[in-house]
Design a protein around this motif. Structure first.
Motif, PDB file in Angstrom:
ATOM      1  N   GLY A   2      16.680  -1.263  -1.698  1.00 45.41           N
ATOM      2  CA  GLY A   2      16.637  -1.067  -3.140  1.00 45.41           C
ATOM      3  C   GLY A   2      15.290  -1.335  -3.764  1.00 45.41           C
ATOM      4  N   VAL A   3      14.259  -1.565  -2.947  1.00 49.41           N
ATOM      5  CA  VAL A   3      12.915  -1.727  -3.505  1.00 49.41           C
ATOM      6  C   VAL A   3      12.499  -0.393  -4.124  1.00 49.41           C
ATOM      7  N   ILE A   4      12.753   0.702  -3.415  1.00 49.12           N
ATOM      8  CA  ILE A   4      12.603   2.041  -3.982  1.00 49.12           C
ATOM      9  C   ILE A   4      13.975   2.392  -4.548  1.00 49.12           C
ATOM     10  N   ARG A   5      14.082   2.375  -5.869  1.00 47.41           N
ATOM     11  CA  ARG A   5      15.381   2.551  -6.523  1.00 47.41           C
ATOM     12  C   ARG A   5      15.762   4.006  -6.687  1.00 47.41           C
ATOM     13  N   ALA A   6      14.780   4.882  -6.877  1.00 53.73           N
ATOM     14  CA  ALA A   6      15.068   6.304  -7.077  1.00 53.73           C
ATOM     15  C   ALA A   6      13.803   7.097  -6.809  1.00 53.73           C
ATOM     16  N   GLU A   7      13.988   8.340  -6.471  1.00 50.74           N
ATOM     17  CA  GLU A   7      12.873   9.263  -6.311  1.00 50.74           C
ATOM     18  C   GLU A   7      13.208  10.469  -7.168  1.00 50.74           C
ATOM     19  N   VAL A   8      12.404  10.701  -8.190  1.00 48.97           N
ATOM     20  CA  VAL A   8      12.732  11.690  -9.207  1.00 48.97           C
ATOM     21  C   VAL A   8      11.579  12.666  -9.418  1.00 48.97           C
ATOM     22  N   ALA A   9      11.874  13.762 -10.092  1.00 47.92           N
ATOM     23  CA  ALA A   9      10.847  14.715 -10.502  1.00 47.92           C
ATOM     24  C   ALA A   9      10.416  14.360 -11.924  1.00 47.92           C
ATOM     25  N   VAL A  10       9.129  14.233 -12.147  1.00 49.60           N
ATOM     26  CA  VAL A  10       8.595  13.982 -13.479  1.00 49.60           C
ATOM     27  C   VAL A  10       8.177  15.339 -14.043  1.00 49.60           C
ATOM     28  N   LEU A  11       8.807  15.732 -15.133  1.00 51.06           N
ATOM     29  CA  LEU A  11       8.599  17.052 -15.692  1.00 51.06           C
ATOM     30  C   LEU A  11       7.462  17.061 -16.708  1.00 51.06           C
ATOM     31  N   ASP A  12       6.834  18.196 -16.836  1.00 47.17           N
ATOM     32  CA  ASP A  12       5.841  18.416 -17.889  1.00 47.17           C
ATOM     33  C   ASP A  12       6.611  18.598 -19.188  1.00 47.17           C
ATOM     34  N   ARG A  13       6.412  17.703 -20.123  1.00 44.22           N
ATOM     35  CA  ARG A  13       7.183  17.718 -21.372  1.00 44.22           C
ATOM     36  C   ARG A  13       6.991  19.019 -22.145  1.00 44.22           C
TER      37      ARG A  13
ATOM     38  N   GLN B 285       0.832  -1.202   0.000  1.00 40.47           N
ATOM     39  CA  GLN B 285       0.000   0.000   0.000  1.00 40.47           C
ATOM     40  C   GLN B 285       0.870   1.257   0.000  1.00 40.47           C
ATOM     41  N   ILE B 286       1.909   1.250   0.832  1.00 37.35           N
ATOM     42  CA  ILE B 286       2.814   2.400   0.905  1.00 37.35           C
ATOM     43  C   ILE B 286       3.497   2.616  -0.440  1.00 37.35           C
ATOM     44  N   LEU B 287       3.981   1.553  -1.054  1.00 36.34           N
ATOM     45  CA  LEU B 287       4.639   1.664  -2.356  1.00 36.34           C
ATOM     46  C   LEU B 287       3.685   2.190  -3.423  1.00 36.34           C
ATOM     47  N   ASP B 288       2.451   1.742  -3.390  1.00 39.20           N
ATOM     48  CA  ASP B 288       1.465   2.227  -4.352  1.00 39.20           C
ATOM     49  C   ASP B 288       1.275   3.733  -4.210  1.00 39.20           C
ATOM     50  N   ILE B 289       1.253   4.215  -2.998  1.00 40.27           N
ATOM     51  CA  ILE B 289       1.062   5.645  -2.743  1.00 40.27           C
ATOM     52  C   ILE B 289       2.290   6.454  -3.153  1.00 40.27           C
ATOM     53  N   VAL B 290       3.474   6.048  -2.695  1.00 38.72           N
ATOM     54  CA  VAL B 290       4.662   6.877  -2.943  1.00 38.72           C
ATOM     55  C   VAL B 290       5.126   6.852  -4.394  1.00 38.72           C
ATOM     56  N   GLN B 291       4.810   5.798  -5.147  1.00 45.94           N
ATOM     57  CA  GLN B 291       5.225   5.836  -6.545  1.00 45.94           C
ATOM     58  C   GLN B 291       4.330   6.756  -7.365  1.00 45.94           C
ATOM     59  N   ARG B 292       3.199   7.133  -6.830  1.00 44.56           N
ATOM     60  CA  ARG B 292       2.341   8.120  -7.488  1.00 44.56           C
ATOM     61  C   ARG B 292       2.645   9.533  -7.000  1.00 44.56           C
ATOM     62  N   ASP B 293       3.086   9.655  -5.737  1.00 43.64           N
ATOM     63  CA  ASP B 293       3.401  10.973  -5.164  1.00 43.64           C
ATOM     64  C   ASP B 293       4.393  10.775  -4.029  1.00 43.64           C
ATOM     65  N   ASN B 294       5.682  10.888  -4.329  1.00 39.70           N
ATOM     66  CA  ASN B 294       6.698  10.650  -3.299  1.00 39.70           C
ATOM     67  C   ASN B 294       6.868  11.842  -2.355  1.00 39.70           C
TER      68      ASN B 294
ATOM     69  N   ALA C 176       5.890   4.347  11.887  1.00 39.04           N
ATOM     70  CA  ALA C 176       5.959   3.024  11.234  1.00 39.04           C
ATOM     71  C   ALA C 176       6.107   3.179   9.722  1.00 39.04           C
ATOM     72  N   VAL C 177       5.410   4.134   9.138  1.00 43.16           N
ATOM     73  CA  VAL C 177       5.537   4.396   7.704  1.00 43.16           C
ATOM     74  C   VAL C 177       6.956   4.862   7.385  1.00 43.16           C
ATOM     75  N   GLN C 178       7.497   5.772   8.199  1.00 43.45           N
ATOM     76  CA  GLN C 178       8.863   6.257   7.980  1.00 43.45           C
ATOM     77  C   GLN C 178       9.886   5.124   8.061  1.00 43.45           C
ATOM     78  N   ARG C 179       9.720   4.225   9.043  1.00 42.70           N
ATOM     79  CA  ARG C 179      10.642   3.083   9.162  1.00 42.70           C
ATOM     80  C   ARG C 179      10.544   2.179   7.936  1.00 42.70           C
ATOM     81  N   ARG C 180       9.335   1.924   7.496  1.00 40.24           N
ATOM     82  CA  ARG C 180       9.156   1.068   6.325  1.00 40.24           C
ATOM     83  C   ARG C 180       9.762   1.704   5.075  1.00 40.24           C
ATOM     84  N   LEU C 181       9.541   2.998   4.893  1.00 37.89           N
ATOM     85  CA  LEU C 181      10.121   3.684   3.737  1.00 37.89           C
ATOM     86  C   LEU C 181      11.645   3.643   3.786  1.00 37.89           C
ATOM     87  N   LYS C 182      12.213   3.846   4.960  1.00 32.76           N
ATOM     88  CA  LYS C 182      13.667   3.791   5.109  1.00 32.76           C
ATOM     89  C   LYS C 182      14.182   2.403   4.732  1.00 32.76           C
ATOM     90  N   ARG C 183      13.508   1.353   5.197  1.00 35.14           N
ATOM     91  CA  ARG C 183      13.909  -0.019   4.881  1.00 35.14           C
ATOM     92  C   ARG C 183      13.767  -0.294   3.384  1.00 35.14           C
TER      93      ARG C 183
END
Length: 157
Positions: A52-63, A14-23, A40-47
């Protein structure tokens, strides 16, 4: 440092579903949505980041906002049974920012690449470099994207 990921439980998913749409979503808002505490959410995100489950957190630009560009789909054919050329292409593509995605596929082409270029001249120069650097590339069949109807990077969790 990437370690072997722990199995994902339903909270992780659930956390991954949320953060990959809006980190940028705050841990408190995620916690409220999934039924955990913010800590608990912060600990899970850190883990998940450490493993490497979360490989990168990037900005998606308006083309459109960053200026003109063209998106192309390239079907790339490699001389048959030429695995060294495939390895060379992997390394070559990793260095080229214009190449957004590459898939090793079955069918009439060996690779399908999504490419973003400033213009057709920049794409032509990219293709020239590719065919010069990896002469086992037999052909590049290009399709120009008229309209990006949907562009997403979400992974089903």
């Amino acid at each position: 440092m990437t370690t072997t990921p722990d199995p994902l439980d339903s909270f992780d998913r659930q956390i991954l579903d949320i953060v990959q749409r809006d980190n940028q979503r705050k841990a408190e808002a995620i916690a409220q949505q999934v039924g955990l505490s913010a800590s608990a959410v912060q600990r899970r995100l850190k883990r998940l980041r450490a493993q490497g489950v979360i490989r990168a957190e990037v900005a998606v630009l308006d083309r459109q906002a960053v200026g003109p560009s063209v998106t192309l789909i390239a079907g790339i054919e490699i001389d048959r049974d030429n695995y060294p050329a495939l390895a060379a292409f992997r390394a070559w593509a990793a260095r080229e920012d214009a190449i957004q995605q590459v898939y090793y596929v079955t069918g009439t082409t060996d690779l399908v690449a999504v490419v973003m270029a400033r213009d057709m001249a920049a794409y032509d120069a990219l293709c020239e470099r590719l065919m010069t650097d990896i002469p086992q590339i037999r052909r590049i069949n290009t399709q120009v994207v008229i309209d990006a109807i949907k562009v997403g990077l979400q992974v089903p969790v």
